[in-house]
Write a protein that holds these residues in place. Structure first.
Motif, PDB file in Angstrom:
ATOM      1  N   LEU A   7      25.588  45.688  33.712  1.00 56.09           N
ATOM      2  CA  LEU A   7      26.328  44.527  34.201  1.00 56.09           C
ATOM      3  C   LEU A   7      27.637  44.398  33.432  1.00 56.09           C
ATOM      4  O   LEU A   7      27.739  44.022  32.438  1.00 56.09           O
ATOM      5  CB  LEU A   7      25.533  43.307  34.577  1.00 56.09           C
ATOM      6  N   VAL A   8      28.820  44.748  34.434  1.00 52.29           N
ATOM      7  CA  VAL A   8      30.126  44.606  33.732  1.00 52.29           C
ATOM      8  C   VAL A   8      30.670  43.396  34.428  1.00 52.29           C
ATOM      9  O   VAL A   8      31.232  43.735  35.552  1.00 52.29           O
ATOM     10  CB  VAL A   8      30.890  45.877  33.488  1.00 52.29           C
ATOM     11  N   THR A   9      30.922  42.246  33.774  1.00 48.57           N
ATOM     12  CA  THR A   9      31.714  41.197  34.787  1.00 48.57           C
ATOM     13  C   THR A   9      33.414  41.427  34.071  1.00 48.57           C
ATOM     14  O   THR A   9      33.471  41.816  33.015  1.00 48.57           O
ATOM     15  CB  THR A   9      31.463  39.698  34.023  1.00 48.57           C
ATOM     16  N   GLY A  10      34.062  41.114  35.158  1.00 47.42           N
ATOM     17  CA  GLY A  10      35.505  41.202  34.920  1.00 47.42           C
ATOM     18  C   GLY A  10      35.762  42.853  34.884  1.00 47.42           C
ATOM     19  O   GLY A  10      36.734  43.313  34.333  1.00 47.42           O
ATOM     20  N   GLY A  11      35.026  43.602  35.644  1.00 46.28           N
ATOM     21  CA  GLY A  11      35.135  45.335  35.509  1.00 46.28           C
ATOM     22  C   GLY A  11      36.514  45.615  36.087  1.00 46.28           C
ATOM     23  O   GLY A  11      37.063  46.539  35.980  1.00 46.28           O
ATOM     24  N   ALA A  12      37.255  44.565  37.074  1.00 47.62           N
ATOM     25  CA  ALA A  12      38.353  44.991  37.798  1.00 47.62           C
ATOM     26  C   ALA A  12      39.585  44.603  36.951  1.00 47.62           C
ATOM     27  O   ALA A  12      40.554  44.615  37.509  1.00 47.62           O
ATOM     28  CB  ALA A  12      38.459  44.661  39.132  1.00 47.62           C
ATOM     29  N   GLY A  13      39.215  43.933  35.817  1.00 50.23           N
ATOM     30  CA  GLY A  13      40.717  43.794  34.876  1.00 50.23           C
ATOM     31  C   GLY A  13      41.069  44.784  33.955  1.00 50.23           C
ATOM     32  O   GLY A  13      40.235  46.026  34.229  1.00 50.23           O
ATOM     33  N   TYR A  14      41.889  44.620  33.266  1.00 50.98           N
ATOM     34  CA  TYR A  14      42.472  45.727  32.406  1.00 50.98           C
ATOM     35  C   TYR A  14      41.454  46.371  31.537  1.00 50.98           C
ATOM     36  O   TYR A  14      41.149  47.488  31.570  1.00 50.98           O
ATOM     37  CB  TYR A  14      43.646  44.910  31.484  1.00 50.98           C
ATOM     38  N   ILE A  15      40.815  45.782  30.580  1.00 46.77           N
ATOM     39  CA  ILE A  15      40.053  46.206  29.600  1.00 46.77           C
ATOM     40  C   ILE A  15      38.682  46.806  30.231  1.00 46.77           C
ATOM     41  O   ILE A  15      38.042  47.736  30.113  1.00 46.77           O
ATOM     42  CB  ILE A  15      39.655  45.338  28.414  1.00 46.77           C
ATOM     43  N   GLY A  16      38.318  45.678  31.324  1.00 42.92           N
ATOM     44  CA  GLY A  16      37.187  46.050  31.773  1.00 42.92           C
ATOM     45  C   GLY A  16      37.043  47.600  32.710  1.00 42.92           C
ATOM     46  O   GLY A  16      36.306  48.057  32.579  1.00 42.92           O
ATOM     47  N   ALA A  17      38.108  47.615  33.328  1.00 49.47           N
ATOM     48  CA  ALA A  17      38.356  48.898  34.440  1.00 49.47           C
ATOM     49  C   ALA A  17      38.256  49.985  33.353  1.00 49.47           C
ATOM     50  O   ALA A  17      37.540  51.247  33.721  1.00 49.47           O
ATOM     51  CB  ALA A  17      39.540  48.937  34.932  1.00 49.47           C
ATOM     52  N   HIS A  18      39.078  49.986  32.101  1.00 48.71           N
ATOM     53  CA  HIS A  18      39.049  51.340  31.153  1.00 48.71           C
ATOM     54  C   HIS A  18      37.521  51.312  30.549  1.00 48.71           C
ATOM     55  O   HIS A  18      37.222  52.497  30.482  1.00 48.71           O
ATOM     56  CB  HIS A  18      40.127  50.919  30.051  1.00 48.71           C
ATOM     57  N   THR A  19      36.982  50.249  30.371  1.00 47.69           N
ATOM     58  CA  THR A  19      35.568  50.486  29.962  1.00 47.69           C
ATOM     59  C   THR A  19      34.705  51.126  30.986  1.00 47.69           C
ATOM     60  O   THR A  19      33.760  52.008  30.672  1.00 47.69           O
ATOM     61  CB  THR A  19      34.930  49.220  29.255  1.00 47.69           C
ATOM     62  N   LEU A  20      34.737  50.718  32.048  1.00 51.12           N
ATOM     63  CA  LEU A  20      33.964  51.521  33.043  1.00 51.12           C
ATOM     64  C   LEU A  20      34.044  52.786  33.232  1.00 51.12           C
ATOM     65  O   LEU A  20      33.140  53.669  33.281  1.00 51.12           O
ATOM     66  CB  LEU A  20      34.446  50.902  34.624  1.00 51.12           C
ATOM     67  N   VAL A  21      35.315  53.346  33.154  1.00 51.22           N
ATOM     68  CA  VAL A  21      35.460  54.653  32.912  1.00 51.22           C
ATOM     69  C   VAL A  21      34.630  55.451  31.713  1.00 51.22           C
ATOM     70  O   VAL A  21      34.131  56.415  31.972  1.00 51.22           O
ATOM     71  CB  VAL A  21      37.062  55.101  32.783  1.00 51.22           C
ATOM     72  N   SER A  39      42.588  39.809  39.025  1.00 45.57           N
ATOM     73  CA  SER A  39      42.554  41.303  38.906  1.00 45.57           C
ATOM     74  C   SER A  39      42.469  41.978  40.221  1.00 45.57           C
ATOM     75  O   SER A  39      42.872  41.364  41.246  1.00 45.57           O
ATOM     76  CB  SER A  39      41.106  41.528  38.135  1.00 45.57           C
ATOM     77  N   SER A  40      42.109  43.186  40.226  1.00 46.01           N
ATOM     78  CA  SER A  40      42.558  43.799  41.442  1.00 46.01           C
ATOM     79  C   SER A  40      41.596  45.119  41.894  1.00 46.01           C
ATOM     80  O   SER A  40      41.393  45.918  40.992  1.00 46.01           O
ATOM     81  CB  SER A  40      44.185  44.404  41.226  1.00 46.01           C
ATOM     82  N   MET A  41      41.538  45.166  43.140  1.00 43.30           N
ATOM     83  CA  MET A  41      40.757  46.281  43.559  1.00 43.30           C
ATOM     84  C   MET A  41      41.465  47.533  43.311  1.00 43.30           C
ATOM     85  O   MET A  41      41.050  48.600  43.445  1.00 43.30           O
ATOM     86  CB  MET A  41      40.449  46.134  45.350  1.00 43.30           C
ATOM     87  N   LYS A  42      42.878  47.335  43.097  1.00 43.56           N
ATOM     88  CA  LYS A  42      43.481  48.705  42.914  1.00 43.56           C
ATOM     89  C   LYS A  42      43.100  49.524  41.384  1.00 43.56           C
ATOM     90  O   LYS A  42      42.865  50.564  41.370  1.00 43.56           O
ATOM     91  CB  LYS A  42      45.164  48.161  42.583  1.00 43.56           C
ATOM     92  N   LEU A  43      42.514  48.405  40.537  1.00 45.45           N
ATOM     93  CA  LEU A  43      41.836  49.210  39.381  1.00 45.45           C
ATOM     94  C   LEU A  43      40.602  49.952  39.672  1.00 45.45           C
ATOM     95  O   LEU A  43      40.118  50.895  39.044  1.00 45.45           O
ATOM     96  CB  LEU A  43      41.924  48.335  38.240  1.00 45.45           C
TER      97      LEU A  43
END
Ligand code: UD1
Length: 339
Positions: A7-21, A39-43
């Motif tokens: 579970l990744v909270t804040g996954g649509a934020g800056y550090i979260g999105a890079h970590t998802l990848v 944060s944004s769905m763009k990420l």
């Protein structure tokens, strides 16, 4: 072996999105939770483009226990939590302290309570070098004492760590890694995801790229009379992809760490001044950034950089990318945003 769900909270934020990848690249299956307030769905779209995967996504406020229970109920396979969701503006926290304490502390408590109910007991926490204040000795090691926090934001990070340290004492299965970020900069080298500041950026790197692209007329360097080689502040700027990779390393070593609460510095160990970062940006991109020297910014720390040896050793991780890489990547992202 089945893929582990995280579970990744804040996954649509800056550090979260890079970590998802990086999680997907290492074979994990992230389940993403984000209230999209900062944060944004763009990420998330960028993450989909980079990974080729449509991740489960829930627009949920992390303080909402009913919603958290629903997500854990839908995903009984979740085996760990990475908690990025938090507010992070130092200035805003001074103006709205109650908002910061309510948001950052409530979300942490709700998450821990629901994790305990669901019997999920691995936790990776986004902390910050702000917990040290101006350390007496630099490079700073993890055992340096916490100074009185400069801002409510800093207080929420110190309190977060305190809550987690106490929680592991009472909850015998809980394992926590607290990652103390130094200054994350840069973007994914593809230029597909990066930082999306709201309004006028507070942080240096997005201010540089927005000035370079013409969104801001000039950058102010806050202070040139510090006790540092060129008079501007010294920081430890770490590429966001190196930071993201450290989260995967934390997850893969969490069961082997000597104690159930461990804090780690995530930095390069190399001090870089504000003027050096600015000049490096101009050198690697060939783009001029108009700037002026201004007064010191209240609350700024003169110099802080990491001793990353504990993370290098225990997480079997080290930074691979340079500030040149980070600034080129941040510039690519800024240019893509303008298209
Ligand atoms: C701060 C927090 C950190 C937090 C981070 C995220 C402290 C000590 N640090 O980092 O915990 O996680 O914000 O928001 O509270 N600068 C300029 N001109 C600008 C912007 C910045 O000269 O327009 C300078 C600052 O004075 C500072 C350096 O650049 O010396 C870095 O500033 P910034 O990017 O805001 O990060 P920190 O203040 O180090």
């Amino acid at each position: 072996m089945t893929s582990q769900s995280i579970l990744v909270t804040g996954g649509a934020g800056y550090i979260g999105a890079h970590t998802l990848v990086e999680l997907v690249a290492s074979g994990y299956t992230p389940v993403v939770l984000d209230d999209l307030s900062r944060s944004s769905m763009k990420l998330m779209d960028g993450v989909k483009q980079l990974t080729g995967k449509q991740l489960s996504f829930y627009q949920v406020d992390c303080a909402d226990k009913t919603e958290l229970r629903r997500v854990f109920g839908l995903h009984p396979e979740i085996s760990a939590v990475m908690h990025f969701a938090a507010f992070k503006s130092v200035n805003e926290s001074v103006e709205k302290p109650l908002l910061y304490f309510r948001n950052n502390i409530d979300s942490l408590l709700s998450l821990l309570e629901v994790m305990q109910e669901a019997n999920v007991n691995r936790f990776v926490f986004s902390s910050s070098c702000t917990v040290y204040g101006q350390p007496d000795r630099i490079p700073v090691t993890e055992d340096a004492p916490f100074k009185r926090p400069e801002s409510p934001y800093g207080a929420t990070k110190q309190m977060g760590e305190r809550i987690l340290e106490d929680a592991v004492k009472a909850w015998k299965e809980l394992k926590v890694v607290s990652l103390r970020y130094f200054n994350p900069i840069g973007a994914h080298p593809s230029g597909v995801i990066g930082e999306l500041p709201i309004g006028v950026p507070n942080n240096l790197a997005p201010y540089i790229t927005q000035t370079a692209i013409g969104k801001r007329s000039r950058l102010t360097v806050f202070g040139s009379d510090y006790n540092t080689p060129d008079g501007s502040c010294l920081r430890d700027f770490i590429h966001v992809v190196d930071l993201a990779v450290a989260h995967v390393a934390a997850l893969s070593t969490i069961d082997q760490l000597p104690s159930r609460f461990e804090a780690f510095n995530l930095g390069t160990g190399v001090p870089v001044s504000v003027l050096e970062l600015l000049n490096t940006f101009m050198r690697v991109t060939g783009v001029n950034v108009p700037y002026e020297i201004g007064p010191r910014r209240p609350g700024d720390i003169e110099k802080v950089y990491a001793d990353p040896s504990k993370s290098n050793r225990a997480l079997r991780w080290r930074t691979k990318l340079t500030i040149e890489d980070a600034l080129r990547d941040a510039w690519r992202w800024e240019q893509n945003l303008a298209k």
